[in-house]
Design a protein around this motif. Structure first.
Motif, PDB file in Angstrom:
ATOM      1  N   ARG B  51     -90.301  85.042 -61.373  1.00  0.00           N
ATOM      2  CA  ARG B  51     -89.695  86.321 -61.492  1.00  0.00           C
ATOM      3  C   ARG B  51     -88.420  86.461 -62.188  1.00  0.00           C
ATOM      4  NH1 ARG B  51     -89.257  91.836 -58.742  1.00  0.00           N
ATOM      5  NH2 ARG B  51     -86.930  92.406 -59.329  1.00  0.00           N
ATOM      6  N   ARG B  52     -87.610  85.602 -61.686  1.00  0.00           N
ATOM      7  CA  ARG B  52     -86.173  85.469 -62.270  1.00  0.00           C
ATOM      8  C   ARG B  52     -86.025  84.950 -63.936  1.00  0.00           C
ATOM      9  NH1 ARG B  52     -81.952  82.604 -58.361  1.00  0.00           N
ATOM     10  NH2 ARG B  52     -80.872  82.688 -60.414  1.00  0.00           N
ATOM     11  N   ALA B  53     -87.092  83.926 -64.023  1.00  0.00           N
ATOM     12  CA  ALA B  53     -86.854  83.753 -65.378  1.00  0.00           C
ATOM     13  C   ALA B  53     -87.762  84.815 -66.429  1.00  0.00           C
ATOM     14  CB  ALA B  53     -87.898  82.429 -65.591  1.00  0.00           C
ATOM     15  N   ILE B  54     -88.470  85.433 -65.809  1.00  0.00           N
ATOM     16  CA  ILE B  54     -88.970  86.655 -66.653  1.00  0.00           C
ATOM     17  C   ILE B  54     -87.718  87.690 -66.950  1.00  0.00           C
ATOM     18  CG2 ILE B  54     -90.621  88.624 -66.807  1.00  0.00           C
ATOM     19  CD1 ILE B  54     -92.538  86.908 -65.033  1.00  0.00           C
ATOM     20  N   ILE B  55     -87.161  88.114 -65.950  1.00  0.00           N
ATOM     21  CA  ILE B  55     -86.153  88.806 -66.247  1.00  0.00           C
ATOM     22  C   ILE B  55     -85.139  88.379 -66.850  1.00  0.00           C
ATOM     23  CG2 ILE B  55     -83.935  90.067 -65.066  1.00  0.00           C
ATOM     24  CD1 ILE B  55     -85.861  90.422 -62.455  1.00  0.00           C
ATOM     25  N   GLU B  56     -84.785  86.997 -67.239  1.00  0.00           N
ATOM     26  CA  GLU B  56     -83.574  86.434 -67.773  1.00  0.00           C
ATOM     27  C   GLU B  56     -84.247  86.465 -69.398  1.00  0.00           C
ATOM     28  OE1 GLU B  56     -80.947  86.130 -66.332  1.00  0.00           O
ATOM     29  OE2 GLU B  56     -80.047  85.227 -68.107  1.00  0.00           O
ATOM     30  N   LEU B  57     -85.426  86.255 -69.468  1.00  0.00           N
ATOM     31  CA  LEU B  57     -86.110  86.238 -70.682  1.00  0.00           C
ATOM     32  C   LEU B  57     -85.864  87.759 -71.557  1.00  0.00           C
ATOM     33  CD1 LEU B  57     -87.560  84.143 -72.750  1.00  0.00           C
ATOM     34  CD2 LEU B  57     -89.769  85.184 -71.890  1.00  0.00           C
ATOM     35  N   VAL B  58     -86.164  88.379 -70.619  1.00  0.00           N
ATOM     36  CA  VAL B  58     -85.979  89.995 -71.128  1.00  0.00           C
ATOM     37  C   VAL B  58     -84.639  90.151 -71.576  1.00  0.00           C
ATOM     38  CG1 VAL B  58     -86.263  92.595 -70.813  1.00  0.00           C
ATOM     39  CG2 VAL B  58     -88.066  90.746 -69.972  1.00  0.00           C
ATOM     40  N   ARG B  59     -83.692  90.042 -70.565  1.00  0.00           N
ATOM     41  CA  ARG B  59     -82.339  89.940 -71.089  1.00  0.00           C
ATOM     42  C   ARG B  59     -81.983  89.471 -72.351  1.00  0.00           C
ATOM     43  NH1 ARG B  59     -77.223  89.330 -67.465  1.00  0.00           N
ATOM     44  NH2 ARG B  59     -78.351  88.248 -66.039  1.00  0.00           N
ATOM     45  N   GLY B  60     -82.341  87.988 -72.465  1.00  0.00           N
ATOM     46  CA  GLY B  60     -82.196  87.438 -73.968  1.00  0.00           C
ATOM     47  C   GLY B  60     -82.813  88.228 -75.104  1.00  0.00           C
ATOM     48  N   ARG B  61     -84.068  88.775 -74.794  1.00  0.00           N
ATOM     49  CA  ARG B  61     -84.518  89.433 -76.065  1.00  0.00           C
ATOM     50  C   ARG B  61     -83.812  90.692 -76.344  1.00  0.00           C
ATOM     51  NH1 ARG B  61     -90.374  89.571 -77.468  1.00  0.00           N
ATOM     52  NH2 ARG B  61     -90.581  87.369 -77.933  1.00  0.00           N
ATOM     53  N   LEU B  62     -83.167  91.401 -75.151  1.00  0.00           N
ATOM     54  CA  LEU B  62     -82.427  92.679 -75.592  1.00  0.00           C
ATOM     55  C   LEU B  62     -80.951  92.245 -76.167  1.00  0.00           C
ATOM     56  CD1 LEU B  62     -83.057  94.853 -72.150  1.00  0.00           C
ATOM     57  CD2 LEU B  62     -83.611  95.101 -74.666  1.00  0.00           C
ATOM     58  N   VAL B  63     -80.407  91.194 -75.703  1.00  0.00           N
ATOM     59  CA  VAL B  63     -79.063  90.705 -76.304  1.00  0.00           C
ATOM     60  C   VAL B  63     -79.317  90.463 -77.664  1.00  0.00           C
ATOM     61  CG1 VAL B  63     -77.365  88.920 -76.120  1.00  0.00           C
ATOM     62  CG2 VAL B  63     -78.134  90.085 -74.145  1.00  0.00           C
ATOM     63  N   GLU B  64     -80.417  89.734 -77.984  1.00  0.00           N
ATOM     64  CA  GLU B  64     -80.565  89.369 -79.388  1.00  0.00           C
ATOM     65  C   GLU B  64     -80.581  90.299 -80.245  1.00  0.00           C
ATOM     66  OE1 GLU B  64     -84.035  86.821 -79.308  1.00  0.00           O
ATOM     67  OE2 GLU B  64     -82.861  84.988 -78.617  1.00  0.00           O
ATOM     68  N   ARG B  65     -81.442  91.532 -79.875  1.00  0.00           N
ATOM     69  CA  ARG B  65     -81.757  92.772 -80.459  1.00  0.00           C
ATOM     70  C   ARG B  65     -80.370  93.560 -80.739  1.00  0.00           C
ATOM     71  NH1 ARG B  65     -86.822  95.651 -78.246  1.00  0.00           N
ATOM     72  NH2 ARG B  65     -87.820  93.462 -78.417  1.00  0.00           N
TER      73      ARG B  65
END
Lengths: 210, 210
Positions: B51-65
DNA sequence: ACCTGAACACCGTTCAAGT
DNA sequence: ACCTGAACACCGTTCAAGT
């Protein structure tokens, strides 16, 4: 079994146990709380309306303990400083409550009264009505953020890739709690400065207009 | 069944579905996400560490965008303003991510890089090294708080008991999102003013010392 | 390597049954 | 009025089995 002659539970006993469980750092939940009280989870629902209500009750208890006994007759900026310091102390002494309350709507009477108090302070200070809630929210977010930081000061950032500055700055910090304290002092000073400046600007334009 | 000839899942596909689920406002969870992907929950663990890794991945996508493409050559205060505005826009356009990330340690490379960028801006601006992390945290908490407010502007306070000021101030607000926007503008202005004042004070004492 | 399916130890909440 | 116990629809994570 079934209904005992003298009730096992009261809202107060539940609140006490909830605070103990939260402060222990173990994961908080209705079932875990029931276990700590040697009771079935469903029993709690005779006294309280579920998980959110329990959290809200704990918030209220803390607010009563930390945010009462604030003198009434202080200059607005001293009152603001005292309120923010009290709120921050509440979070640093009960850090595990922070993640539980940040996402919950504030309904507890004592908590509402505390924000109401802050509103009165800012209004009497001379801030315009439309701005008061904004300022409260800014100060509240600061106190909450500072509490979160204090709870897990090492764990805010965890660089796994090389950084230009961040890793060095993190290593350079005095460790943990004392850094968090310094951060709070700097932030509080900045916010108070900004508030005083903003109030002065308001009063200047008011004088211009008259 | 069992292993398909061509893989059903990739980290990217999981991240996309996770963002969709989060943005939909439905409760986020590993099981719910697996359902949305027509896959067993356990399958996700072949690609991501829970779960935590998934959330962190989504955070990364948003930050990149949202946080990339920030010009390098701006004056420090304009850069800070742009970064905070971008972060806030990220949260207002994806409000449901906020409660998920506030309590998670930042490990994603893009997110770390973004904070590193902000560190560089403040250092080049002339802020002392010991203070930079504090300032980043203050600005970050402000953007996060502003995002939370935008996500649920009516639900921050819900007085059930009579108040001296709060209920009136709440009723007096222009409703919802536009109030949250105004609050953001006021807060941002105050923070930038405070930053400029603090930098000036630092430079004055440096001049004194020389 | 990558999926299923069973299993485990949990959640929060509802509700009938018991005293 | 206040507790139990069963039930429901969930969680997140692990692991053997299958291809």
């Amino acid at each position: 079994m079934a209904r005992p002659r003298t009730p096992v539970l009261t809202a107060a006993r539940i609140a006490d146990a909830a605070m103990e469980l939260i402060d222990s750092g173990k994961p908080f939940g209705v079932n875990a709380l029931a276990r700590a009280l040697s009771v079935q989870p469903s029993s709690l629902y005779n006294h309280l309306d579920g998980r959110r209500a329990i959290i809200e009750l704990v918030r209220g208890r803390l607010v009563e303990r930390y945010m009462s006994d604030i003198p009434e007759e202080l200059p607005w900026d001293e009152a603001v400083e005292l309120l923010v310091r009290s709120e921050r102390r509440m979070y640093t002494e009960h850090p595990h409550i922070v993640p539980l309350i940040v996402t919950e709507t504030v309904t507890d009477a004592a908590a509402i009264a505390s924000y109401d108090h802050m509103a009165g302070v800012l209004l009497r200070g001379g801030f315009p009505e439309e701005e008061v809630l904004v300022l409260i929210q800014l100060l509240d977010a600061f106190a909450l953020g500072s509490g979160l930081d204090f709870a897990a000061p090492e764990d805010v950032w965890e660089p796994t890739t090389p950084t230009l500055h961040l890793a060095r700055l993190l290593a350079l910090q005095p460790s943990g709690k004392t850094r968090s304290d310094q951060a709070f002092e700097i932030g509080l000073e900045m916010l108070l400065t900004a508030l005083r400046a903003r109030l002065a600007a308001h009063q200047a334009t008011q004088t211009d207009a008259s």
